[in-house]
Motif scaffolding. Structure first.
Motif, PDB file in Angstrom:
ATOM      1  N   ALA A 186       1.354  -0.723   0.015  1.00  0.00           N
ATOM      2  CA  ALA A 186      -0.039  -0.265   0.427  1.00  0.00           C
ATOM      3  C   ALA A 186       1.147   1.127  -0.199  1.00  0.00           C
ATOM      4  O   ALA A 186       1.408   1.271   0.523  1.00  0.00           O
ATOM      5  N   THR A 192      -9.940   5.672   8.505  1.00  0.00           N
ATOM      6  CA  THR A 192      -9.031   5.186   7.961  1.00  0.00           C
ATOM      7  C   THR A 192      -9.638   5.191   6.054  1.00  0.00           C
ATOM      8  O   THR A 192     -10.544   4.920   6.110  1.00  0.00           O
ATOM      9  N   GLU A 195      -9.240   3.685   2.133  1.00  0.00           N
ATOM     10  CA  GLU A 195      -8.397   3.055   1.342  1.00  0.00           C
ATOM     11  C   GLU A 195      -9.039   3.110   0.056  1.00  0.00           C
ATOM     12  O   GLU A 195     -10.474   2.807  -0.250  1.00  0.00           O
ATOM     13  N   HIS A 196      -8.257   2.667  -1.202  1.00  0.00           N
ATOM     14  CA  HIS A 196      -9.123   2.473  -2.164  1.00  0.00           C
ATOM     15  C   HIS A 196      -7.853   2.172  -3.048  1.00  0.00           C
ATOM     16  O   HIS A 196      -6.806   2.749  -3.590  1.00  0.00           O
ATOM     17  N   LYS A 230      -3.771   1.963  -1.817  1.00  0.00           N
ATOM     18  CA  LYS A 230      -3.723   3.495  -1.444  1.00  0.00           C
ATOM     19  C   LYS A 230      -4.855   3.542  -0.590  1.00  0.00           C
ATOM     20  O   LYS A 230      -5.102   3.270  -0.467  1.00  0.00           O
ATOM     21  N   LYS A 231      -3.640   3.683   1.129  1.00  0.00           N
ATOM     22  CA  LYS A 231      -4.045   3.544   2.471  1.00  0.00           C
ATOM     23  C   LYS A 231      -3.706   4.636   2.955  1.00  0.00           C
ATOM     24  O   LYS A 231      -2.657   4.928   3.080  1.00  0.00           O
ATOM     25  N   GLU A 249      -3.433   5.755   7.156  1.00  0.00           N
ATOM     26  CA  GLU A 249      -4.288   5.831   8.311  1.00  0.00           C
ATOM     27  C   GLU A 249      -3.959   6.278   9.757  1.00  0.00           C
ATOM     28  O   GLU A 249      -3.047   6.488   9.940  1.00  0.00           O
TER      29      GLU A 249
END
Length: 198
Positions: free
Chosen positions: A2, A40, A42-43, A46-47, A49
């Motif tokens: 990620a 958080t 997320e896609h 990609k992340k 947090e």
């Protein structure tokens, strides 16, 4: 593995808006989870947090919007104030600034409760059409023609109406002797061409 997308934020005492730059993100594939102390994003690969957040948020009142260039995440703060940082660390622990409202400062409160209706009224008044009294170059053409028309004799009025109508609004004459001789030709301004529509 990620990758962390580029992100930035701005805040008010009540809300923090986080922009995650993820161009062309598919709204159906974007996942955002809110807890009172974290968010958080997320896609695909990609992340992002953020845990623990600098202050607590209300997950129910927090929301997000997926745009063409970025995803905007709006975090509703549980306690008013400025975070300065997104996540808490030993150095940032003491950095939360109290809310200007909580500080009880009269000037801060006055600034915070600005009367936007009054401001927009002032702008609209300033933008109103200027009269000849305000600006000698301002001309209300309808009013000018109306006043001119009222003070003319019958021949001049007839000449104005005939010349304006027959020329398609390109000529305005008060000389009935000249206008009565025939149809007033259409005279478009230099560099323009007259076209008949319909």
């Amino acid at each position: 593995m990620a990758t962390t997308p580029r992100h930035e934020f701005y805040e008010t005492d009540e809300r923090l808006t986080l922009s995650v730059f993820d161009k062309g993100a598919n709204p159906d594939e974007v996942s955002i989870k809110f807890t009172p102390t974290s968010v958080t994003y997320e896609h695909g690969d990609k992340k992002l947090e953020l845990d623990p957040l600098m202050g607590e948020i209300d997950p129910e009142a927090s929301a997000y919007t997926v745009g063409k260039v970025k995803v905007e995440i709006r975090l509703a703060k549980k306690t008013q104030g400025r975070w300065v940082y997104l996540v808490r660390s030993p150095e940032s622990e003491a950095k939360i600034l109290p809310s200007t409202a909580a500080a009880g400062s009269t000037t801060a409160n006055k600034r915070q409760h600005k009367n936007w209706e009054k401001v927009s009224d002032q702008i609209l008044k300033a933008d109103k059409e200027k009269t000849l009294t305000d600006d000698p170059n301002a001309v209300d053409s309808n009013k000018a023609f109306s006043e001119l028309f009222q003070h003319l004799d019958e021949d001049a009025k007839r000449a104005m109406l005939k010349s304006y109508t027959e020329s398609g609004g390109t000529t305005l004459s008060t000389d009935w002797e000249d206008v009565k001789k025939g149809t007033v030709p259409i005279r478009p301004p230099d560099g323009q061409e007259w076209k008949q529509w319909g």
